[in-house]
Scaffold this motif. Sequence first.
Motif, PDB file in Angstrom:
ATOM      1  N   THR A 205       0.863  -1.385  -0.131  1.00  0.00           N
ATOM      2  CA  THR A 205       0.021   0.002   0.131  1.00  0.00           C
ATOM      3  C   THR A 205       0.839   1.379   0.109  1.00  0.00           C
ATOM      4  O   THR A 205       0.205   2.351  -0.294  1.00  0.00           O
ATOM      5  CB  THR A 205      -0.825   0.157   1.233  1.00  0.00           C
ATOM      6  OG1 THR A 205      -0.073  -0.134   2.443  1.00  0.00           O
ATOM      7  CG2 THR A 205      -1.797  -1.187   1.252  1.00  0.00           C
ATOM      8  N   SER A 206       2.039   1.162   0.076  1.00  0.00           N
ATOM      9  CA  SER A 206       3.049   2.380   0.279  1.00  0.00           C
ATOM     10  C   SER A 206       3.401   3.251  -1.037  1.00  0.00           C
ATOM     11  O   SER A 206       2.935   2.432  -2.068  1.00  0.00           O
ATOM     12  CB  SER A 206       4.140   2.077   0.852  1.00  0.00           C
ATOM     13  OG  SER A 206       5.133   1.087  -0.073  1.00  0.00           O
ATOM     14  N   THR A 207       3.629   4.450  -1.023  1.00  0.00           N
ATOM     15  CA  THR A 207       3.618   5.165  -2.194  1.00  0.00           C
ATOM     16  C   THR A 207       4.760   4.516  -3.322  1.00  0.00           C
ATOM     17  O   THR A 207       4.429   4.737  -4.386  1.00  0.00           O
ATOM     18  CB  THR A 207       4.357   6.537  -1.763  1.00  0.00           C
ATOM     19  OG1 THR A 207       5.276   6.531  -1.227  1.00  0.00           O
ATOM     20  CG2 THR A 207       3.268   7.427  -1.045  1.00  0.00           C
ATOM     21  N   LEU A 270      12.530  15.000 -15.408  1.00  0.00           N
ATOM     22  CA  LEU A 270      13.921  15.380 -15.825  1.00  0.00           C
ATOM     23  C   LEU A 270      14.729  15.284 -14.476  1.00  0.00           C
ATOM     24  O   LEU A 270      16.062  15.232 -14.534  1.00  0.00           O
ATOM     25  CB  LEU A 270      14.036  16.744 -16.622  1.00  0.00           C
ATOM     26  CG  LEU A 270      13.276  17.036 -17.940  1.00  0.00           C
ATOM     27  CD1 LEU A 270      13.473  18.227 -18.472  1.00  0.00           C
ATOM     28  CD2 LEU A 270      14.126  15.989 -19.036  1.00  0.00           C
ATOM     29  N   PHE A 271      14.032  15.567 -13.344  1.00  0.00           N
ATOM     30  CA  PHE A 271      14.859  15.769 -12.014  1.00  0.00           C
ATOM     31  C   PHE A 271      14.588  14.767 -10.957  1.00  0.00           C
ATOM     32  O   PHE A 271      15.403  14.970 -10.100  1.00  0.00           O
ATOM     33  CB  PHE A 271      14.249  17.373 -11.670  1.00  0.00           C
ATOM     34  CG  PHE A 271      14.755  18.491 -12.360  1.00  0.00           C
ATOM     35  CD1 PHE A 271      16.183  18.683 -12.410  1.00  0.00           C
ATOM     36  CD2 PHE A 271      14.021  19.147 -13.160  1.00  0.00           C
ATOM     37  CE1 PHE A 271      16.509  19.634 -13.156  1.00  0.00           C
ATOM     38  CE2 PHE A 271      14.344  19.979 -14.139  1.00  0.00           C
ATOM     39  CZ  PHE A 271      15.683  20.439 -14.095  1.00  0.00           C
ATOM     40  N   PHE A 272      13.490  14.021 -11.228  1.00  0.00           N
ATOM     41  CA  PHE A 272      13.024  13.245  -9.877  1.00  0.00           C
ATOM     42  C   PHE A 272      13.232  11.587 -10.414  1.00  0.00           C
ATOM     43  O   PHE A 272      12.619  11.256 -11.340  1.00  0.00           O
ATOM     44  CB  PHE A 272      12.025  13.365  -9.399  1.00  0.00           C
ATOM     45  CG  PHE A 272      11.871  14.755  -8.761  1.00  0.00           C
ATOM     46  CD1 PHE A 272      12.590  15.368  -7.624  1.00  0.00           C
ATOM     47  CD2 PHE A 272      11.317  15.889  -9.530  1.00  0.00           C
ATOM     48  CE1 PHE A 272      12.883  16.473  -7.244  1.00  0.00           C
ATOM     49  CE2 PHE A 272      10.935  17.214  -8.924  1.00  0.00           C
ATOM     50  CZ  PHE A 272      11.987  17.566  -7.778  1.00  0.00           C
ATOM     51  N   ASP A 273      13.712  10.675  -9.577  1.00  0.00           N
ATOM     52  CA  ASP A 273      13.502   9.353  -9.939  1.00  0.00           C
ATOM     53  C   ASP A 273      12.708   8.829  -8.982  1.00  0.00           C
ATOM     54  O   ASP A 273      12.203   9.300  -7.938  1.00  0.00           O
ATOM     55  CB  ASP A 273      15.039   8.732  -9.963  1.00  0.00           C
ATOM     56  CG  ASP A 273      15.612   8.600  -8.613  1.00  0.00           C
ATOM     57  OD1 ASP A 273      15.303   8.016  -7.958  1.00  0.00           O
ATOM     58  OD2 ASP A 273      16.819   9.495  -8.696  1.00  0.00           O
ATOM     59  N   GLU A 274      12.405   7.513  -9.398  1.00  0.00           N
ATOM     60  CA  GLU A 274      11.494   6.835  -8.357  1.00  0.00           C
ATOM     61  C   GLU A 274      11.913   6.622  -6.942  1.00  0.00           C
ATOM     62  O   GLU A 274      10.840   6.412  -5.851  1.00  0.00           O
ATOM     63  CB  GLU A 274      11.084   5.306  -9.044  1.00  0.00           C
ATOM     64  CG  GLU A 274      12.179   4.160  -8.875  1.00  0.00           C
ATOM     65  CD  GLU A 274      12.093   3.210  -9.648  1.00  0.00           C
ATOM     66  OE1 GLU A 274      11.175   2.910 -10.118  1.00  0.00           O
ATOM     67  OE2 GLU A 274      12.860   2.151  -9.618  1.00  0.00           O
ATOM     68  N   SER A 275      12.953   6.976  -6.578  1.00  0.00           N
ATOM     69  CA  SER A 275      13.741   6.813  -5.167  1.00  0.00           C
ATOM     70  C   SER A 275      12.642   8.004  -4.482  1.00  0.00           C
ATOM     71  O   SER A 275      12.429   7.617  -3.285  1.00  0.00           O
ATOM     72  CB  SER A 275      14.980   7.124  -5.111  1.00  0.00           C
ATOM     73  OG  SER A 275      15.459   8.316  -5.269  1.00  0.00           O
ATOM     74  N   VAL A 276      12.171   8.957  -5.030  1.00  0.00           N
ATOM     75  CA  VAL A 276      11.557  10.140  -4.055  1.00  0.00           C
ATOM     76  C   VAL A 276      10.270   9.385  -3.674  1.00  0.00           C
ATOM     77  O   VAL A 276       9.771   9.978  -2.527  1.00  0.00           O
ATOM     78  CB  VAL A 276      11.168  11.111  -4.940  1.00  0.00           C
ATOM     79  CG1 VAL A 276      12.540  12.029  -5.368  1.00  0.00           C
ATOM     80  CG2 VAL A 276      10.425  11.002  -6.113  1.00  0.00           C
ATOM     81  N   LEU A 277       9.629   8.294  -4.059  1.00  0.00           N
ATOM     82  CA  LEU A 277       8.334   7.691  -3.658  1.00  0.00           C
ATOM     83  C   LEU A 277       8.707   6.977  -2.485  1.00  0.00           C
ATOM     84  O   LEU A 277       7.596   6.796  -1.716  1.00  0.00           O
ATOM     85  CB  LEU A 277       7.726   6.699  -4.561  1.00  0.00           C
ATOM     86  CG  LEU A 277       7.573   7.605  -5.959  1.00  0.00           C
ATOM     87  CD1 LEU A 277       7.072   6.583  -7.105  1.00  0.00           C
ATOM     88  CD2 LEU A 277       6.143   8.466  -5.818  1.00  0.00           C
ATOM     89  N   ASP A 278       9.989   6.512  -2.265  1.00  0.00           N
ATOM     90  CA  ASP A 278      10.313   5.560  -1.392  1.00  0.00           C
ATOM     91  C   ASP A 278      10.856   6.198   0.085  1.00  0.00           C
ATOM     92  O   ASP A 278      12.007   6.148   0.295  1.00  0.00           O
ATOM     93  CB  ASP A 278      11.334   4.442  -1.618  1.00  0.00           C
ATOM     94  CG  ASP A 278      11.249   3.355  -0.682  1.00  0.00           C
ATOM     95  OD1 ASP A 278      10.245   3.028  -0.078  1.00  0.00           O
ATOM     96  OD2 ASP A 278      12.346   2.581  -0.818  1.00  0.00           O
ATOM     97  N   GLN A 279      10.144   7.464   0.623  1.00  0.00           N
ATOM     98  CA  GLN A 279      10.545   8.248   1.567  1.00  0.00           C
ATOM     99  C   GLN A 279       9.470   7.828   2.904  1.00  0.00           C
ATOM    100  O   GLN A 279       8.499   7.660   2.676  1.00  0.00           O
ATOM    101  CB  GLN A 279      10.439   9.861   1.252  1.00  0.00           C
ATOM    102  CG  GLN A 279      11.398   9.978   0.308  1.00  0.00           C
ATOM    103  CD  GLN A 279      11.262  11.666  -0.143  1.00  0.00           C
ATOM    104  OE1 GLN A 279      11.612  12.297   0.847  1.00  0.00           O
ATOM    105  NE2 GLN A 279      10.614  12.026  -1.227  1.00  0.00           N
TER     106      GLN A 279
END
Length: 473
Positions: A205-207, A270-279
């Motif tokens: 269920t996480s982002t 152009l600036f964000f990758d999928e790691s920003v979802l895993d915070q």
Amino acid sequence: MSVLIKGGRIITASDDYVGDIYIEDERISLIGQSLDMPADTVIDASGKYVLPGCIDPHTHIEFPFGGTTTCDTWTSATVAAAFGGTTTLVDFCCQVPGHSLFSALEDWHRKMSERKPVIDVGFHMAITDLSDPARMEELKRVVQDEGVTSYKLFMAYKGSVMVDDTTLFKVMQQAHETGALVMVHAENGDVIDVLVRQALAAGHTSTIWHARTRPPITEGEATNRAIQLAHLADAPLYVVHVSCKEAIDPVAEARAKGWKVWAETCPQYLFFDESVLDQPNFEGGKWIYTPPPRPKEHQEHLWQALSTGILSVVSTDHCPFNFNGQKTLGRDDFSKIPNGGPGIENRLHLMHEFGVRQGRFSMNRLVELLATNPAKLFGLYPKKGTIAVGSDADLVVFDPNKQLTISAATHHSLIDYNLYEGYQVTGAPEIVMVRGRTIVQGDELVAGPGAGTFIKRARFGEELTGATGGVAV
């Protein structure tokens, strides 16, 4: 009202020279050097760039979606756009399934008239339902009578606004007849629906699962499918918010063949990758937009596609939902987070800093991506998108040395966060004019709501003046 802009470095998609611009009755009436003529206002642009006003062809203002409505009003969104050097935007007017296209247009015009814009505005027609045969006639009339000359279709969001291939192809055939441009949100909604249901059933269920259930191949497949169907219907196609190599490749192949295909990307890809979802602490919810952030390697593919002409436009897909009270609706279920992110104010800042100043492309290409190509593709050229005698005096006096730190504390959108918080850029608008009227001067808004107006756009491939012209972008 006359305005003389003196000594600026005038930059268009093809030109770069120092000169003066004389404005009368909302339009550019003369361009030259050392012009000596009376004017009500004289602007010294020495050491500054003078650019055509930017055009944002992809926004969602006061847009109902996911059980809530985007938080910017027609006033706040266009104020933010103006501070970012955008003088025209084209927003998505969305048909309610089962209702007429004209009821949607009436609703959008009503909202715009109640909360008036400070820049000029056009509409796309987002189509969700053609079950009533009357809708086909309406597709003709919105182009012929309303100046709404582009159709948008969603190939994703099953059970909401997604259309099937029958509807998609029928609209493409109609676009061939009416002279409209077909726009697609290209993702395989059926496959995504299966993946989302499977993820939730497994307790995910996480982002981060927003990205894991919308892998790049679902975008690539839908992009290729839309391109092939548009080619069969002989309709021009514009693919919105391209985010990954899997979607770039079919666009590149179609353009190499000379097919009528164009595509855009947006700064967030152009600036964000999928790691920003895993915070932790649900911070990743701020980056829930669709398509989702991709693995980092896709960013360089996008920059390369912008510099080589595979991608033709940088839009924003400004779709602002507040973090508190809107994004948090899905705190315990990623599929319930309203999809969309902000960006209307910072596109020019970011593309100048990380595109031009970092050597990825020239100032001419910057103008092409943010102003001229959108104008040509969406029936606004040469009235807008360039600096020429007879064009609207939509102009940006841009200080290439002004330093700015991007922050929600200082931006003009109503949203409670900024994706680019803390980014430092050099280069920002100093004066922004719409049809010769100053909207922004320095850090101040100097025009009130209502300075902008609705613009009826020309059919695809025609000029807004009425003359037929090519679209080579």
